[in-house]
Design an enzyme around this catalytic site. Structure first.
Site, PDB file in Angstrom:
ATOM      1  N   GLY A 151      10.367  -5.106   3.291  1.00 21.33           N
ATOM      2  CA  GLY A 151      11.632  -4.416   3.556  1.00 21.33           C
ATOM      3  C   GLY A 151      12.777  -4.986   2.749  1.00 21.33           C
ATOM      4  N   PRO A 207       0.841  -1.209   0.000  1.00 23.74           N
ATOM      5  CA  PRO A 207       0.000   0.000   0.000  1.00 23.74           C
ATOM      6  C   PRO A 207       0.868   1.248   0.000  1.00 23.74           C
ATOM      7  CG  PRO A 207       0.063  -0.982   2.191  1.00 23.74           C
ATOM      8  CD  PRO A 207       0.776  -1.933   1.284  1.00 23.74           C
ATOM      9  N   MET A 208       0.571   2.173  -0.925  1.00 22.47           N
ATOM     10  CA  MET A 208       1.332   3.418  -1.031  1.00 22.47           C
ATOM     11  C   MET A 208       0.364   4.554  -1.281  1.00 22.47           C
ATOM     12  SD  MET A 208       4.547   2.085  -3.343  1.00 22.47           S
ATOM     13  CE  MET A 208       3.569   0.929  -4.337  1.00 22.47           C
ATOM     14  N   VAL A 209       0.400   5.560  -0.445  1.00 25.04           N
ATOM     15  CA  VAL A 209      -0.530   6.683  -0.561  1.00 25.04           C
ATOM     16  C   VAL A 209      -0.421   7.320  -1.938  1.00 25.04           C
ATOM     17  CG1 VAL A 209      -1.138   8.959   0.325  1.00 25.04           C
ATOM     18  CG2 VAL A 209      -0.483   7.147   1.913  1.00 25.04           C
ATOM     19  N   GLU A 264       8.611   1.105  -2.571  1.00 27.38           N
ATOM     20  CA  GLU A 264       9.421   2.056  -3.337  1.00 27.38           C
ATOM     21  C   GLU A 264      10.132   1.421  -4.531  1.00 27.38           C
ATOM     22  OE1 GLU A 264      10.737   6.048  -3.929  1.00 27.38           O
ATOM     23  OE2 GLU A 264       9.285   5.241  -2.496  1.00 27.38           O
ATOM     24  N   CYS A 288       2.467   3.212   9.232  1.00 28.40           N
ATOM     25  CA  CYS A 288       2.894   4.505   8.697  1.00 28.40           C
ATOM     26  C   CYS A 288       3.665   5.296   9.754  1.00 28.40           C
ATOM     27  CB  CYS A 288       1.695   5.316   8.226  1.00 28.40           C
ATOM     28  SG  CYS A 288       2.165   6.923   7.522  1.00 28.40           S
TER      29      CYS A 288
END
Length: 403
Positions: free
Chosen positions: A272, A88-90, A296, A171
């Site tokens: 990670g 999940p990435m805003v 990322e 978060c």
């Protein structure tokens, strides 16, 4: 006596009596069992996060019954036991990007983090931030929240359109601190328990969670166990603490993730340092987890999970980021995507080449954001990259011949 009335007479050790008195007072304070070090007293919340015990749920009250554990595995296997997850990435794991990643090997995906209160209250927010399609499965919808009833209301609005509802406990950003959600709920285990158990008892679909680790091994294990006992059916563990925000500078603790996996009875995902497919495979082999998440690195390479490419992430050609962007823009034509999200992906995908050709970026930034603009930029860059690579090869040939 000095100005202000403080005695500055030296004692036998050359220390002023005022300084000696201050040192003595400091020693006395440190002997107090409730003493808080000065560097932490300024951050009482941080101190609480570091020192408060994790409450353990009695077995008779635990929702991690054999039946619920069996259902957790049935749920996971029903999704196809997915290994490769889009984290999940805003504003960045939106539908078009999820579909691009699925095209290139991702087997499950999370929505961007959704704010439960805004989602419950606003139809406009829901329409913009939660979009999906039949091919967008399996899908986990992630919310941030600190009120169990508000979270439940938001979750019920999506439970027919996804496979599970995920709660963000990871978060670490300042906005999460201000809103009292994400990793800042690590200081409020009662709320964590209520959020998870409320969904577990009331939704038709499973509840999953994403967490960060504590600096202490034992506390991390207690935390993970408490979340499982609260009714969580799948746990994603980011192997960094709340303070470790710069992922490029601090390695994720795979050993800690491994110990969580060994402790729990439900499926566990690792998060990670998943920079390419080989990392993903190495992480599964080391931790024994059931899948991995990447965030990322996927933004830089949406084909990270592809088995048809280099397992260590080398692109098939120098202009590959441009090709991936063009694929993404085609998907944006099919699945509505706000321009701010599109622009963010353009910069992530083309960023390294923008550093080589900054004038292209400058011209782009001065234009109105449109899909056509970004197509033109991608195609222009493809030509520039080919010429750049050809010139480098020619120069290398000349230098080799000269030597």
């Amino acid at each position: 006596a000095a100005a202000g009335g403080h005695n500055t007479t030296n004692n036998n050790n050359g220390m002023t009596t005022a300084a000696a008195a201050a040192e003595q007072a400091a020693k006395k304070r440190k002997q107090d069992p409730n003493y808080i070090p000065a560097e932490l007293s300024k951050k009482k919340a941080h101190y609480k996060y570091m020192t408060e015990e994790i409450p353990q749920i009695p077995k008779e009250l635990s929702l991690a019954t054999p039946e619920r554990i069996a259902k957790a595995w049935e749920f996971f296997r029903g999704m196809g036991s997915p290994k490769w997850h889009v984290a999940p990435m805003v504003d960045q794991s939106e539908l078009a990007f999820r579909m691009l990643c699925r095209k290139h090997g991702a087997t499950c995906a999370y929505t961007p983090m959704l704010h439960a209160r805004l989602f419950s209250e606003g139809e406009k927010y829901r329409k913009e931030h939660f979009t999906t399609c039949p091919e967008d499965r399996p899908l986990l919808t992630q919310f941030c929240a600190n009120d169990p009833q508000i979270l439940l209301d938001a979750a019920r609005r999506v439970e027919n359109d996804c496979d599970a509802v995920d709660i963000n406990f990871g978060c670490p950003q300042r906005i999460a601190k201000k809103g009292n959600y994400g990793s800042f709920l690590m200081e409020d285990m009662d709320t964590v328990h209520k959020l998870v158990s409320t969904l577990a008892r009331n939704l038709k679909i499973p509840v999953t969670c994403k967490i960060r680790i504590f600096p202490e091994r034992e506390k991390t294990l207690q935390y993970a166990k408490m979340i499982q006992d609260s009714g969580c059916s799948l746990l994603a563990v980011h192997g960094r603490t709340r303070e470790q925000k710069r992922c490029s500078e601090i390695r994720a603790d795979w050993q800690m993730i491994k110990e969580v996996k060994e402790l729990l009875d439900i499926p566990v995902l690792a998060n990670g340092d998943i920079r390419h497919l080989q990392d993903a495979k190495d992480c599964l082999a080391f931790t024994g987890c059931d899948g991995v998440l990447s965030a990322e690195p996927l933004l830089m390479n949406p084909a990270l999970f592809s088995t048809e490419r280099s397992p260590t992430g080398e692109p098939p050609c120098p202009e590959d980021p441009c090709n991936l962007l063009l694929e993404y823009l085609d998907l944006c034509e099919v699945y509505y995507t706000p321009q701010r999200m599109v622009r963010a992906h353009v910069h992530k995908l083309l960023g390294p080449w923008f550093n080589v050709f900054p004038d292209v970026r400058m011209r782009m930034n001065n234009e109105v954001s449109t899909l056509e603009l970004y197509r033109n930029v991608a195609n222009e860059l493809k030509g520039l990259i080919r010429n750049h690579v050809a010139e480098q090869k020619a120069q290398a040939t000349v230098e080799t011949a000269a030597s």
